[in-house]
Design a protein around this motif. Sequence first.
Motif, PDB file in Angstrom:
ATOM      1  N   ARG A   8       0.819  -1.217   0.000  1.00  0.00           N
ATOM      2  CA  ARG A   8       0.000   0.000   0.000  1.00  0.00           C
ATOM      3  C   ARG A   8       0.849   1.263   0.000  1.00  0.00           C
ATOM      4  O   ARG A   8       0.342   2.358  -0.226  1.00  0.00           O
ATOM      5  CB  ARG A   8      -0.900   0.031   1.257  1.00  0.00           C
ATOM      6  N   ALA A   9       2.158   1.103   0.304  1.00  0.00           N
ATOM      7  CA  ALA A   9       3.039   2.268   0.412  1.00  0.00           C
ATOM      8  C   ALA A   9       4.408   1.926  -0.157  1.00  0.00           C
ATOM      9  O   ALA A   9       4.906   0.813   0.017  1.00  0.00           O
ATOM     10  CB  ALA A   9       3.167   2.704   1.869  1.00  0.00           C
ATOM     11  N   ILE A  10       5.009   2.886  -0.841  1.00  0.00           N
ATOM     12  CA  ILE A  10       6.366   2.719  -1.350  1.00  0.00           C
ATOM     13  C   ILE A  10       7.274   3.676  -0.586  1.00  0.00           C
ATOM     14  O   ILE A  10       7.005   4.878  -0.497  1.00  0.00           O
ATOM     15  CB  ILE A  10       6.429   2.972  -2.861  1.00  0.00           C
ATOM     16  N   LEU A  11       8.324   3.105  -0.008  1.00  0.00           N
ATOM     17  CA  LEU A  11       9.283   3.839   0.814  1.00  0.00           C
ATOM     18  C   LEU A  11      10.579   3.979   0.021  1.00  0.00           C
ATOM     19  O   LEU A  11      11.148   2.977  -0.419  1.00  0.00           O
ATOM     20  CB  LEU A  11       9.517   3.073   2.123  1.00  0.00           C
ATOM     21  N   LEU A  12      11.037   5.216  -0.166  1.00  0.00           N
ATOM     22  CA  LEU A  12      12.167   5.473  -1.052  1.00  0.00           C
ATOM     23  C   LEU A  12      13.392   5.986  -0.294  1.00  0.00           C
ATOM     24  O   LEU A  12      13.299   6.934   0.491  1.00  0.00           O
ATOM     25  CB  LEU A  12      11.783   6.524  -2.100  1.00  0.00           C
ATOM     26  N   ASP A  13      14.531   5.381  -0.570  1.00  0.00           N
ATOM     27  CA  ASP A  13      15.813   5.954  -0.222  1.00  0.00           C
ATOM     28  C   ASP A  13      16.066   7.117  -1.191  1.00  0.00           C
ATOM     29  O   ASP A  13      15.386   7.237  -2.221  1.00  0.00           O
ATOM     30  CB  ASP A  13      16.871   4.841  -0.373  1.00  0.00           C
ATOM     31  N   ILE A  14      17.032   7.977  -0.882  1.00  0.00           N
ATOM     32  CA  ILE A  14      17.354   9.097  -1.786  1.00  0.00           C
ATOM     33  C   ILE A  14      18.634   8.833  -2.561  1.00  0.00           C
ATOM     34  O   ILE A  14      18.607   8.616  -3.772  1.00  0.00           O
ATOM     35  CB  ILE A  14      17.460  10.430  -1.010  1.00  0.00           C
ATOM     36  N   GLU A  15      19.770   8.836  -1.863  1.00  0.00           N
ATOM     37  CA  GLU A  15      21.078   8.747  -2.519  1.00  0.00           C
ATOM     38  C   GLU A  15      21.225   7.412  -3.237  1.00  0.00           C
ATOM     39  O   GLU A  15      21.131   6.352  -2.636  1.00  0.00           O
ATOM     40  CB  GLU A  15      22.187   8.909  -1.469  1.00  0.00           C
ATOM     41  N   GLY A  16      21.412   7.471  -4.552  1.00  0.00           N
ATOM     42  CA  GLY A  16      21.555   6.258  -5.347  1.00  0.00           C
ATOM     43  C   GLY A  16      20.226   5.630  -5.741  1.00  0.00           C
ATOM     44  O   GLY A  16      20.201   4.616  -6.435  1.00  0.00           O
ATOM     45  N   THR A  17      19.115   6.240  -5.329  1.00  0.00           N
ATOM     46  CA  THR A  17      17.780   5.707  -5.632  1.00  0.00           C
ATOM     47  C   THR A  17      16.941   6.729  -6.392  1.00  0.00           C
ATOM     48  O   THR A  17      16.553   6.507  -7.533  1.00  0.00           O
ATOM     49  CB  THR A  17      17.072   5.256  -4.342  1.00  0.00           C
ATOM     50  N   THR A  18      16.651   7.877  -5.754  1.00  0.00           N
ATOM     51  CA  THR A  18      15.954   8.951  -6.476  1.00  0.00           C
ATOM     52  C   THR A  18      16.941   9.946  -7.069  1.00  0.00           C
ATOM     53  O   THR A  18      16.608  10.682  -8.001  1.00  0.00           O
ATOM     54  CB  THR A  18      15.010   9.747  -5.549  1.00  0.00           C
ATOM     55  N   THR A  19      18.149   9.942  -6.518  1.00  0.00           N
ATOM     56  CA  THR A  19      19.123  11.007  -6.771  1.00  0.00           C
ATOM     57  C   THR A  19      20.506  10.420  -7.009  1.00  0.00           C
ATOM     58  O   THR A  19      20.904   9.509  -6.263  1.00  0.00           O
ATOM     59  CB  THR A  19      19.148  11.950  -5.550  1.00  0.00           C
ATOM     60  N   GLU A  24      19.147  17.195  -7.472  1.00  0.00           N
ATOM     61  CA  GLU A  24      19.142  16.449  -8.734  1.00  0.00           C
ATOM     62  C   GLU A  24      18.280  15.188  -8.589  1.00  0.00           C
ATOM     63  O   GLU A  24      18.417  14.448  -7.613  1.00  0.00           O
ATOM     64  CB  GLU A  24      20.583  16.053  -9.100  1.00  0.00           C
ATOM     65  N   ILE A  25      17.420  14.946  -9.553  1.00  0.00           N
ATOM     66  CA  ILE A  25      16.488  13.822  -9.528  1.00  0.00           C
ATOM     67  C   ILE A  25      16.630  13.032 -10.828  1.00  0.00           C
ATOM     68  O   ILE A  25      16.668  13.623 -11.908  1.00  0.00           O
ATOM     69  CB  ILE A  25      15.016  14.301  -9.409  1.00  0.00           C
ATOM     70  N   PHE A  26      16.686  11.700 -10.738  1.00  0.00           N
ATOM     71  CA  PHE A  26      16.684  10.891 -11.964  1.00  0.00           C
ATOM     72  C   PHE A  26      15.387  11.141 -12.735  1.00  0.00           C
ATOM     73  O   PHE A  26      14.314  11.292 -12.143  1.00  0.00           O
ATOM     74  CB  PHE A  26      16.801   9.398 -11.624  1.00  0.00           C
ATOM     75  N   GLU A  27      15.468  11.128 -14.059  1.00  0.00           N
ATOM     76  CA  GLU A  27      14.339  11.560 -14.893  1.00  0.00           C
ATOM     77  C   GLU A  27      13.131  10.626 -14.820  1.00  0.00           C
ATOM     78  O   GLU A  27      12.007  11.034 -15.111  1.00  0.00           O
ATOM     79  CB  GLU A  27      14.777  11.749 -16.338  1.00  0.00           C
ATOM     80  N   ASP A  28      13.328   9.372 -14.409  1.00  0.00           N
ATOM     81  CA  ASP A  28      12.198   8.439 -14.326  1.00  0.00           C
ATOM     82  C   ASP A  28      11.393   8.601 -13.045  1.00  0.00           C
ATOM     83  O   ASP A  28      10.286   8.061 -12.925  1.00  0.00           O
ATOM     84  CB  ASP A  28      12.697   6.992 -14.421  1.00  0.00           C
ATOM     85  N   VAL A  29      11.940   9.340 -12.072  1.00  0.00           N
ATOM     86  CA  VAL A  29      11.363   9.359 -10.717  1.00  0.00           C
ATOM     87  C   VAL A  29       9.993  10.028 -10.670  1.00  0.00           C
ATOM     88  O   VAL A  29       9.010   9.443 -10.202  1.00  0.00           O
ATOM     89  CB  VAL A  29      12.344  10.033  -9.729  1.00  0.00           C
ATOM     90  N   VAL A  30       9.904  11.263 -11.146  1.00  0.00           N
ATOM     91  CA  VAL A  30       8.655  12.016 -10.998  1.00  0.00           C
ATOM     92  C   VAL A  30       7.498  11.380 -11.776  1.00  0.00           C
ATOM     93  O   VAL A  30       6.410  11.176 -11.217  1.00  0.00           O
ATOM     94  CB  VAL A  30       8.859  13.498 -11.392  1.00  0.00           C
ATOM     95  N   PRO A  31       7.674  11.017 -13.061  1.00  0.00           N
ATOM     96  CA  PRO A  31       6.555  10.374 -13.769  1.00  0.00           C
ATOM     97  C   PRO A  31       6.100   9.082 -13.093  1.00  0.00           C
ATOM     98  O   PRO A  31       4.886   8.811 -13.032  1.00  0.00           O
ATOM     99  CB  PRO A  31       7.132  10.080 -15.163  1.00  0.00           C
ATOM    100  N   ALA A  32       7.051   8.289 -12.582  1.00  0.00           N
ATOM    101  CA  ALA A  32       6.682   7.028 -11.936  1.00  0.00           C
ATOM    102  C   ALA A  32       5.894   7.275 -10.654  1.00  0.00           C
ATOM    103  O   ALA A  32       4.852   6.629 -10.409  1.00  0.00           O
ATOM    104  CB  ALA A  32       7.934   6.211 -11.633  1.00  0.00           C
ATOM    105  N   ILE A  33       6.352   8.216  -9.839  1.00  0.00           N
ATOM    106  CA  ILE A  33       5.641   8.487  -8.580  1.00  0.00           C
ATOM    107  C   ILE A  33       4.242   9.007  -8.855  1.00  0.00           C
ATOM    108  O   ILE A  33       3.274   8.631  -8.171  1.00  0.00           O
ATOM    109  CB  ILE A  33       6.435   9.478  -7.706  1.00  0.00           C
ATOM    110  N   ARG A  34       4.106   9.859  -9.854  1.00  0.00           N
ATOM    111  CA  ARG A  34       2.756  10.360 -10.193  1.00  0.00           C
ATOM    112  C   ARG A  34       1.829   9.193 -10.559  1.00  0.00           C
ATOM    113  O   ARG A  34       0.658   9.153 -10.152  1.00  0.00           O
ATOM    114  CB  ARG A  34       2.830  11.351 -11.360  1.00  0.00           C
ATOM    115  N   LYS A  35       2.365   8.233 -11.299  1.00  0.00           N
ATOM    116  CA  LYS A  35       1.577   7.058 -11.702  1.00  0.00           C
ATOM    117  C   LYS A  35       1.204   6.220 -10.481  1.00  0.00           C
ATOM    118  O   LYS A  35       0.059   5.744 -10.360  1.00  0.00           O
ATOM    119  CB  LYS A  35       2.396   6.229 -12.697  1.00  0.00           C
TER     120      LYS A  35
END
Length: 261
Positions: free
Chosen positions: A11-22, A130-141
């Motif tokens: 029900r929830a996705i928990l994200l690391d930052i360094e090396g994951t979103t950034t 800095e954010i990897f380009e796939d991050v925002v579209p995926a989270i919105r989905k």
Amino acid sequence: MGVLPVPAEVRAILLDIEGTTTPIAFVQETLFPYIKDNVKEYLRAHWEEEECQRDVGLLRKQAQEDSSLDGAVPIPLESGSGEEELERVIQAVVDNVHWQMSLDRKTTALKQLQGHMWRTAYATGHVKGEIFEDVVPAIRKWREAGMKVYIYSSGSVEAQKLLFGYSTEGDILELFDGHFDTKIGPKVESESYRRIAASIGCATNNILFLTDVPREANAAEEADTHVAVVIRPGNAGLTDDEKSYYSLISSFTELFLPSST
């Protein structure tokens, strides 16, 4: 790496930052050098402010706890005897910060000072997250599919909010339902993931944790949290055993949500 189905109970996705979103390079080549290069100037400029004194107090307390460690740098108390002594105390704080950073310490005291320094850097435009380009579209989905999204990083909650609030993608804080840092517990201890689940109000197996660090993945798994290890440019390599054991993704777009059928 293909498509990774997300378990139906998540029900929830928990994200690391360094090396994951950034990218790790952003943290290592932009954020950390900014602290090292500017900490003395920052302390001189803000020393009399209550927030700065709280930060120094936390660092001093941490230094006392670290006193038995090799190379530890003590931070003396001020006795109020003029500029020369103030410079000596400030230099001790600088040396302590540099020492902790050289060991990649994750202490709350260090992270709090860093967060306050980065706030200035982001607000003045010296730094953009800095954010990897796939991050925002995926989270919105994911959110459209009803998924909650949280951040769990060793960087302070304030530092996290700055990174996403002043990012290369603009202010994307609205994409996250909450933030966790080491105040909830270390990322390599399973109890931390149980505390996060309790805070979110779900079971640990309702969470999918995405990280690039196998030790963190292992701790989350011990708490019965679902895990996927993220492979990004610049991340540390995995052993053959780790590659065969963990679910791997190289982009957030590889996650397949059951509700998206």
